[in-house]
Design an enzyme around this catalytic site. Structure first.
Site, PDB file in Angstrom:
ATOM      1  N   TYR A 153      63.859  85.655  19.740  1.00  0.00           N
ATOM      2  CA  TYR A 153      65.560  86.095  19.943  1.00  0.00           C
ATOM      3  C   TYR A 153      65.432  85.736  21.105  1.00  0.00           C
ATOM      4  O   TYR A 153      65.261  87.181  21.578  1.00  0.00           O
ATOM      5  CB  TYR A 153      66.040  86.632  19.037  1.00  0.00           C
TER       6      TYR A 153
ATOM      7  N   CYS B  33      67.706  90.082  21.639  1.00  0.00           N
ATOM      8  CA  CYS B  33      66.674  90.739  20.591  1.00  0.00           C
ATOM      9  C   CYS B  33      65.660  92.142  20.995  1.00  0.00           C
ATOM     10  O   CYS B  33      64.944  92.036  22.056  1.00  0.00           O
ATOM     11  CB  CYS B  33      65.366  90.090  19.297  1.00  0.00           C
TER      12      CYS B  33
ATOM     13  N   PHE C 100      63.951  93.841  20.528  1.00  0.00           N
ATOM     14  CA  PHE C 100      62.090  93.999  20.160  1.00  0.00           C
ATOM     15  C   PHE C 100      61.839  93.206  20.955  1.00  0.00           C
ATOM     16  O   PHE C 100      60.398  93.303  21.929  1.00  0.00           O
ATOM     17  CB  PHE C 100      62.371  94.358  19.020  1.00  0.00           C
ATOM     18  N   CYS C 101      62.409  91.825  20.750  1.00  0.00           N
ATOM     19  CA  CYS C 101      61.459  90.899  20.982  1.00  0.00           C
ATOM     20  C   CYS C 101      61.771  91.226  22.506  1.00  0.00           C
ATOM     21  O   CYS C 101      60.349  90.671  24.047  1.00  0.00           O
ATOM     22  CB  CYS C 101      63.075  89.654  21.528  1.00  0.00           C
TER      23      CYS C 101
END
Length: 329
Positions: free
Chosen positions: A104, A107, A109-110
């Site tokens: 995403y 996001c 974490f991404c």
């Protein structure tokens, strides 16, 4: 240093050629005005003797030579300074051949994984996952993002992904002391267990900021037209109330104060260094930068930079990570 020397040699050759062709003055003037006027002046005057008369005689005999040498000297200095904050690509044999990130866009974490890939200049493709249907990852038993496919191997969980890739990249070149590794590990844990939990209560702090956040999410995410409208308003309303529960869960009384405190804690941890890694970012620098990147230009991120000391470090990180190594599909 090889990159700086190569750049400087190339610039010097081109500058000398154009200067003696009669256009060197124009090149030097353009560079001085638009890039580094003060540094160019220092380089020019540093090339002369302490006597003004000697400088004038040398200038009158070969003005093009003076300009060429000055420009080259300035650019060598710039190149050497930039090398400290340059990307750190691994040897070609250690670079994966096929990397695909399922993500995403907003996001944290991404974005942590992307900061790693961008800094190490590892080319990767992106598949934006629809967070409602998740049809893009139906093939996987893991139903979260990020998922990173590396030469056919599925890697999951942002920290585990970075550990796996970082281990390969640094296997034959990294010689950090145990204390350096312990410090890096501690701060990476702080990112995953503390910093990320402060973000949602801040970006959904009130209705206007929740709408701002979902405008960013829907503009950059994989949604149909009707989903964009529904998600923007229904999602913003839902996350506004969810953020209140998150505040209670993580014992956050004042979300902005918590964000500012986290930023100041990180700057204190730098202890005067450009990066936690010293003269170049380490994995902890990339983790902090990655999770903060989605909020940097939202209201919460702007407030954070305005009210804490983190802005200088963030700018250094932007310069160090540089342009994305993402491959356009």
């Amino acid at each position: 240093m090889r990159r700086a020397s190569t750049l400087a040699s190339s610039v010097l050759s081109r500058t000398l050629a154009t200067a003696h062709g009669g256009v060197g003055v124009g090149v030097a003037t353009s560079i001085a005005v638009h890039h580094n006027q003060r540094l160019l002046q220092v380089a020019l005057y540093g090339s002369s003797s302490s006597s003004g008369a000697s400088y004038t005689r040398w200038w009158s005999k070969s003005p093009a030579r003076v300009l060429s040498l000055g420009v080259a000297g300035a650019l060598i200095s710039v190149a050497a300074a930039q090398e400290v904050h340059a990307k750190e690509p691994p040897p070609p044999e250690l670079v994966p051949k096929d990397v695909v990130l399922y993500q995403y866009e907003a996001c944290p974490f991404c974005n942590k994984v992307k900061a790693f890939l961008d800094y190490y200049d590892i080319p990767y493709k992106v598949v934006e996952v629809n967070p409602i249907s998740k049809k893009e990852i139906k093939w996987s038993d893991y139903k979260k993002v990020p998922i990173l496919m590396v030469d056919g191997e599925q890697l999951i969980d942002s920290s585990a992904i970075i550990d796996k890739l970082g281990g390969k990249i640094h296997s034959d070149k990294r010689a950090d002391s145990k204390s350096d590794n312990d410090e890096e590990k501690k701060w990476r844990g702080w990112v995953d267990n503390h910093l990320v939990h402060i973000l949602s209560p801040n970006i959904y702090r009130n209705t206007s900021e929740a709408l701002e956040s979902f405008d960013y999410i829907t503009s950059n995410g994989n949604f149909s037209f009707s989903e964009k409208i529904t998600v923007k308003y229904a999602g913003a309303a839902a996350m506004y109330f969810v953020s209140k529960k998150l505040k209670k869960k993580y014992n956050i009384t004042d979300e902005r104060a918590a964000l500012y405190e986290a930023a100041e804690t990180w700057v204190d941890g730098l202890n005067g260094r450009d990066f936690l890694g010293g003269c170049k970012p380490n994995l902890a620098d990339l983790a902090v930068y990655g999770v903060l990147r989605p909020i940097r230009y939202l209201r919460s991120g702007k407030d954070m930079v305005e009210h804490t000391r983190i802005g200088d470090w963030y700018t250094r990180m932007e310069n160090a990570v540089g342009e994305s190594s993402r491959i356009k599909a």
